[in-house]
Write a protein that holds these residues in place. Structure first.
Motif, PDB file in Angstrom:
ATOM      1  N   ARG A 203       0.824  -1.213   0.000  1.00 21.29           N
ATOM      2  CA  ARG A 203       0.000   0.000   0.000  1.00 21.29           C
ATOM      3  C   ARG A 203       0.859   1.264   0.000  1.00 21.29           C
ATOM      4  O   ARG A 203       0.460   2.291  -0.550  1.00 21.29           O
TER       5      ARG A 203
ATOM      6  N   PRO B 186      -0.308   3.076  -3.585  1.00 21.98           N
ATOM      7  CA  PRO B 186      -1.485   3.356  -2.763  1.00 21.98           C
ATOM      8  C   PRO B 186      -2.809   3.265  -3.507  1.00 21.98           C
ATOM      9  O   PRO B 186      -3.857   3.090  -2.878  1.00 21.98           O
ATOM     10  N   GLU B 187      -2.798   3.371  -4.838  1.00 24.24           N
ATOM     11  CA  GLU B 187      -4.065   3.334  -5.565  1.00 24.24           C
ATOM     12  C   GLU B 187      -4.651   1.925  -5.651  1.00 24.24           C
ATOM     13  O   GLU B 187      -5.838   1.749  -5.953  1.00 24.24           O
TER      14      GLU B 187
ATOM     15  N   ASP C 181      -6.292  -1.600  -4.529  1.00 22.74           N
ATOM     16  CA  ASP C 181      -7.151  -2.051  -3.433  1.00 22.74           C
ATOM     17  C   ASP C 181      -6.983  -3.538  -3.144  1.00 22.74           C
ATOM     18  O   ASP C 181      -7.540  -4.063  -2.189  1.00 22.74           O
TER      19      ASP C 181
ATOM     20  N   VAL D 230      -7.135  -2.664  -9.012  1.00 22.57           N
ATOM     21  CA  VAL D 230      -8.305  -1.895  -8.570  1.00 22.57           C
ATOM     22  C   VAL D 230      -9.528  -2.551  -9.198  1.00 22.57           C
ATOM     23  O   VAL D 230      -9.612  -2.676 -10.424  1.00 22.57           O
TER      24      VAL D 230
ATOM     25  N   VAL E  39      -3.217  -2.475 -12.154  1.00 21.82           N
ATOM     26  CA  VAL E  39      -2.883  -1.072 -12.431  1.00 21.82           C
ATOM     27  C   VAL E  39      -1.384  -0.808 -12.303  1.00 21.82           C
ATOM     28  O   VAL E  39      -0.917   0.281 -12.665  1.00 21.82           O
TER      29      VAL E  39
ATOM     30  N   LYS F 219       4.747   1.839 -12.407  1.00 19.74           N
ATOM     31  CA  LYS F 219       3.592   1.988 -13.292  1.00 19.74           C
ATOM     32  C   LYS F 219       4.010   2.815 -14.494  1.00 19.74           C
ATOM     33  O   LYS F 219       4.542   3.916 -14.353  1.00 19.74           O
TER      34      LYS F 219
ATOM     35  N   THR G 166       6.484   4.586  -8.526  1.00 20.84           N
ATOM     36  CA  THR G 166       5.372   5.171  -7.767  1.00 20.84           C
ATOM     37  C   THR G 166       5.679   5.259  -6.265  1.00 20.84           C
ATOM     38  O   THR G 166       5.005   5.988  -5.539  1.00 20.84           O
TER      39      THR G 166
END
Length: 560
Positions: free
Chosen positions: A389, A393-394, A396, A443, A448, A471, A476
């Motif tokens: 995370r 962080p994007e 899930d 996600v 992603v 990414k 990231t």
């Protein structure tokens, strides 16, 4: 004429335990005062907490064990003061109290009290805290700034980066009582004048250490001036003076024979040299002393003087008080001398005892492993998810990359995709880096980005394992999973987010490390005083970027 018969010893000293411990407390006052001057009121509180804790634990443990109280002999107070002087000022007080409990209850009282402990209680407490709480015990502050100790700076940046004069006076980072060699020498002089200690152990300790350092400098082709500065910096740093004069000379845990003291001092010097120069830590005094403490019985065994009359042999059982000994017969029915009988029986009992201890210890370790295995695995998995995370962080949800998620990469025969990538990276010049795993961030079930677990073997103090989020060929996020670099220097790679933020969202095929402010997106400003760590982290990130291109091609991943 009346005559009194008493057991030896017949030569008695006027010194008592209380007077000796009182002299040690007085001798430690200059170092304590300098520690309070350097680190402020919290240092005084740390000293007070440790001294009171040790005295309370001694009183309570002797009360529980129904022993005569020895709190008034000041030995517990000396242990508490030495513990405080060996701690960083920023250490939480509850950790200091825990260390005091370990020193008094476990190392001292459980082995019989004063005079029976097998290693120096204060140093045992310090090593216990270092192994239990690495972060707080290696975090040093000076003038309210977290920084590295002079020895750590010396090890990473060379002799020109430290001031021997400041180390001698004590205006540097370190534990409360180790920084000022001047204050420690004043206390040592007091103990020598009062004849509480002798110079034998400190002299051979420091001399052996200096000789070893000199030989090391000669192998590095240092100039005579740099060699002298290097030796003085090591002698003035890392608590060497505190250990040599105040802890290596402890009556209980040092040899009593004169030759043993010499051998003990030489052993201390060699071990300290090995720990400092070839170990992961810049320190080494504490571990050198407690290891030597454990070897004291062996040192005394091989250096004990020959007793008067030694060598007299018993000829027959009847001539030498054999009637007092139990009669033991051999296989032929002949009477065996007690010494031979003991030699026959004792090894058998020792072997049985060792086997029983091994079986019981193994069973206990197995039980502990069975109980803790699942919680440890759960904790490791939770930390791994937290790192995912942090770098992506994007996402899930996160899942391991399967065979169908490796894009254009085809694994070599007999190898999986990670092994194939490591082989390709080695061929491309990315040495000292190992890719461990790749995880997909998703996600709503759709990938992603990628999270790579990578280890660089080129850190200053050993391997550095990190998670790197990627990414569209851009970083990231980066988080450290395992790092043991120098506090205040290399550890800034973990503790200072400004360093890792430099890599984020930059369209660069690879990064280079610079010591000045970056002038391009591909430049990363090195951590001050930790260029080796900075280059190691950057090399790992570059390897991950190369692996990402190998999997998805130059166009990047089509996650949409």
């Amino acid at each position: 004429m009346d005559m009194k018969i008493s057991a030896s010893p017949h030569i008695r000293s006027r010194n008592s335990t209380t007077s000796i411990m009182g002299d040690v407390l007085i001798a430690l006052l200059p170092a304590s005062a300098m520690g309070v001057y350097n680190f402020g009121f919290r240092a005084a509180l740390m000293i007070l907490v440790c001294v009171i804790s040790c005295m309370v634990f001694e009183y309570l443990s002797e009360l529980v064990m129904k022993r005569r109280s020895t709190v008034r002999d000041l030995s517990a107070a000396v242990t508490g003061l030495l513990i405080a002087l060996n701690l960083p000022v920023s250490l939480p007080f509850w950790m200091a109290i825990l260390g005091s409990c370990f020193a008094i209850v476990v190392v001292k009282q459980l082995f019989g009290g004063i005079g029976q402990n097998f290693m120096n209680p204060a140093l045992a407490a310090r090593c216990f805290l270092v192994m239990s709480f690495v972060g707080p015990m290696t975090k040093f502050t000076y003038d309210a700034v977290t920084t590295a100790t002079p020895l750590a700076v010396l090890r990473e940046q060379g002799v020109g980066a430290v001031s021997v004069w400041k180390m001698f006076l004590g205006t540097e980072a370190g534990t409360i009582g180790e920084t000022s060699v001047a204050a420690l020498l004043i206390g040592a002089a007091y103990l020598l004048i009062r004849r509480v200690i002798r110079l034998t152990i400190p002299f051979f300790y420091l001399a052996t250490f200096a000789v070893c350092i000199t030989i090391y400098c000669l192998t590095k082709d240092m100039s005579a001036w740099d060699t002298l500065r290097f030796i003085l910096a090591h002698v003035c740093g890392g608590g060497l003076a505190l250990g040599a004069f105040f802890m290596a000379t402890d009556y209980t845990t040092s040899p009593i024979t004169e030759k043993g003291k010499v051998l003990y001092g030489i052993l201390l010097g060699v071990l300290t040299f090995c720990f400092r120069i070839y170990g992961n830590s810049a320190e080494g005094v504490s571990f050198a002393i407690i290891i030597s403490n454990l070897l004291v019985p062996m040192i005394e065994m091989i250096t004990k003087p020959k007793a008067f009359g030694e060598g007299f042999e018993k000829k027959t059982l009847s001539e030498n008080r054999g009637w007092l000994e139990p009669v033991v017969l051999d296989e032929e029915g002949n009477v065996m001398p007690p010494s031979k009988a003991d030699k026959k029986e004792k090894p058998f009992r020792i072997v049985i005892a060792i086997c029983l201890i091994a079986v019981i210890s193994g069973a206990m370790l197995g039980l502990v492993y069975a109980v803790t295995k699942k919680p440890i695995e759960d904790t490791a998995e939770r930390k791994l998810q937290e790192s995912y995370r942090a770098v992506m962080p994007e996402g899930d949800s996160y899942r391991d990359a399967t065979a169908g998620d490796w894009g254009d990469l085809v694994a070599s025969e007999g190898m999986d995709e990670v092994d194939t990538l490591n082989e390709m990276l080695a061929e491309d010049g990315y040495t000292g880096v190992t890719l461990e795993d790749r995880t997909l961030a998703a996600v709503d079930g759709k990938a992603v980005g990628d999270i790579w677990i990578v280890t660089t073997h080129e850190g200053y103090a050993g391997d550095i394992m990190m998670a790197v989020g990627i990414k569209d060929h851009k970083v990231t996020g980066i988080t450290m999973l395992s790092i043991g670099e120098t506090t205040g220097l290399g550890m800034e790679a973990r503790d200072n987010p400004a360093f890792t933020e430099q890599y984020k969202d930059k369209a660069a095929e690879s990064f280079t490390v610079v010591k000045t402010a970056p002038s391009a997106d591909s430049e990363i400003q090195a951590i001050t005083g930790a260029t080796i760590t900075s280059k190691a982290v950057t090399g790992a990130v570059n390897a991950v970027l190369a692996a990402d291109r190998a999997v998805y091609g130059e166009g990047g991943a089509d996650h949409e």
